[in-house]
Design an enzyme around this catalytic site. Structure first.
Site, PDB file in Angstrom:
ATOM      1  CE  LYS A 108      -2.199  -1.073   3.821  1.00 21.17           C
ATOM      2  NZ  LYS A 108      -1.676  -2.406   4.229  1.00 21.17           N
ATOM      3  NE  ARG A 111      -3.903  -1.796  10.378  1.00 23.16           N
ATOM      4  CZ  ARG A 111      -2.899  -1.275   9.659  1.00 23.16           C
ATOM      5  NH1 ARG A 111      -2.985  -0.073   9.147  1.00 23.16           N
ATOM      6  NH2 ARG A 111      -1.809  -1.978   9.471  1.00 23.16           N
ATOM      7  NE  ARG A 130       7.891  -3.208   5.901  1.00 26.05           N
ATOM      8  CZ  ARG A 130       6.602  -2.871   5.998  1.00 26.05           C
ATOM      9  NH1 ARG A 130       5.986  -2.335   4.966  1.00 26.05           N
ATOM     10  NH2 ARG A 130       5.938  -3.076   7.094  1.00 26.05           N
ATOM     11  NE  ARG A 156       6.859  -0.882  10.051  1.00 24.16           N
ATOM     12  CZ  ARG A 156       5.692  -0.855   9.410  1.00 24.16           C
ATOM     13  NH1 ARG A 156       5.560  -0.160   8.300  1.00 24.16           N
ATOM     14  NH2 ARG A 156       4.672  -1.530   9.899  1.00 24.16           N
ATOM     15  NE  ARG A 166       2.736  -5.459  11.050  1.00 24.35           N
ATOM     16  CZ  ARG A 166       3.848  -5.317  10.306  1.00 24.35           C
ATOM     17  NH1 ARG A 166       4.996  -5.806  10.722  1.00 24.35           N
ATOM     18  NH2 ARG A 166       3.788  -4.677   9.168  1.00 24.35           N
TER      19      ARG A 166
HETATM   20  P1  ADP Z   1       1.368  -2.474   7.964  1.00 22.27           P
HETATM   21  O1  ADP Z   1       0.114  -2.254   7.161  1.00 22.27           O
HETATM   22  O2  ADP Z   1       2.525  -2.945   7.132  1.00 22.27           O
HETATM   23  O3  ADP Z   1       1.135  -3.323   9.181  1.00 22.27           O
HETATM   24  P2  ADP Z   1       1.238   0.232   9.036  1.00 22.27           P
HETATM   25  O4  ADP Z   1       2.350   1.209   9.010  1.00 22.27           O
HETATM   26  O5  ADP Z   1       0.015   0.566   8.270  1.00 22.27           O
HETATM   27  O6  ADP Z   1       1.894  -1.104   8.516  1.00 22.27           O
HETATM   28  O7  ADP Z   1       0.803  -0.061  10.547  1.00 22.27           O
HETATM   29  C1  ADP Z   1       1.738  -0.402  11.551  1.00 22.27           C
HETATM   30  C2  ADP Z   1       1.019  -0.562  12.909  1.00 22.27           C
HETATM   31  O8  ADP Z   1       0.423   0.713  13.268  1.00 22.27           O
HETATM   32  C3  ADP Z   1      -0.141  -1.550  12.946  1.00 22.27           C
HETATM   33  O9  ADP Z   1       0.280  -2.866  13.193  1.00 22.27           O
HETATM   34  C4  ADP Z   1      -0.986  -0.965  14.105  1.00 22.27           C
HETATM   35  O10 ADP Z   1      -0.450  -1.311  15.347  1.00 22.27           O
HETATM   36  C5  ADP Z   1      -0.820   0.523  13.938  1.00 22.27           C
HETATM   37  N1  ADP Z   1      -1.906   1.119  13.102  1.00 22.27           N
HETATM   38  C6  ADP Z   1      -1.753   1.718  11.894  1.00 22.27           C
HETATM   39  N2  ADP Z   1      -2.942   2.144  11.407  1.00 22.27           N
HETATM   40  C7  ADP Z   1      -3.881   1.808  12.338  1.00 22.27           C
HETATM   41  C8  ADP Z   1      -5.284   1.936  12.428  1.00 22.27           C
HETATM   42  N3  ADP Z   1      -5.992   2.529  11.443  1.00 22.27           N
HETATM   43  N4  ADP Z   1      -5.925   1.457  13.521  1.00 22.27           N
HETATM   44  C9  ADP Z   1      -5.243   0.883  14.496  1.00 22.27           C
HETATM   45  N5  ADP Z   1      -3.917   0.697  14.484  1.00 22.27           N
HETATM   46  C10 ADP Z   1      -3.222   1.148  13.421  1.00 22.27           C
END
Ligand code: ADP
Length: 195
Positions: free
Chosen positions: A14, A89, A128, A134, A145
């Protein structure tokens, strides 16, 4: 105004595709993951709270991320539109987003869902993790996740399917190839909006 949700599991690509989309359409990119990581880097109370959840591979509470999105929408009233990446989410986040956008007069045009099988996701994220720095790109946290995605996030697709805005695309292939599929899905959605 064009508001698009780029949807998919962790590791679907994404972030990469969002970068390309902002150039193509001049949209504003809103990634809750990036916003949360900036809060952590700045050592804010919100960041410290969010880090506990993120390091465990769990979702951050809805109220936190909804508040962040609301601030960004209010701060950019003249944007050409937004790409929502990693948000909503949960179904509660989707309902909140729909309400916020109705208030702004421009509902979601489409949810473009990038489909990638699980073994490929895990392989991409472990890879990654070798360079991303990260703390959540480790095998144990990656699996959590993906589990969170299946339990809490996948139902968001049904929410937008019910609004006839759900547009799945194959997320496997060259970056350019996947990008073209996304463009096609967005252009279809645009013609529906203007029809
Ligand atoms: P990825 O999609 O690769 O897991 P992101 O950078 O989108 O990476 O998200 C990393 C972490 O940030 C998630 O595992 C969660 O803990 C938190 N997070 C991100 N966006 C949200 C959201 N909309 N609601 C709740 N937690 C979120």
């Amino acid at each position: 105004m064009l508001n698009i949700i780029l949807f998919g599991p962790p590791g679907a690509g994404k972030g990469t595709q969002s970068e390309k989309l902002i150039h193509q359409y001049g949209l504003h990119h809103l990634s809750t993951g990036d916003l949360l990581r900036s809060e952590i880097a700045a050592n804010t109370p919100l960041g410290l709270e969010a880090k506990k959840f993120m390091d465990e591979g769990q979702l951050v509470p809805d109220s936190v991320v909804i508040g962040m999105i609301e601030n960004k929408l209010d701060a950019n009233p003249n944007a050409a539109g937004f790409i929502f990446d990693g948000f909503p989410r949960t179904v509660a986040q989707a309902i909140a987003l729909d309400e916020l956008l109705i208030k702004h007069g421009h509902p979601i045009a489409a949810m473009v869902a990038m489909e990638v099988p699980h073994p490929e996701l895990v392989a991409r994220l472990i890879n990654r993790g070798l360079t991303s720095g990260r703390s959540d790109d480790t095998e144990e946290v990656i699996n959590k996740r993906i589990q969170e995605y299946e339990n809490k996030t996948r139902p968001v697709a049904h929410h937008y399917e019910g609004q006839h805005k759900y547009s799945p695309i194959n997320g496997i292939g060259e970056i350019e190839e996947v990008f073209n599929r996304i463009i096609e899905a967005i252009n279809n959605a645009k013609s529906n909006v203007t029809a």
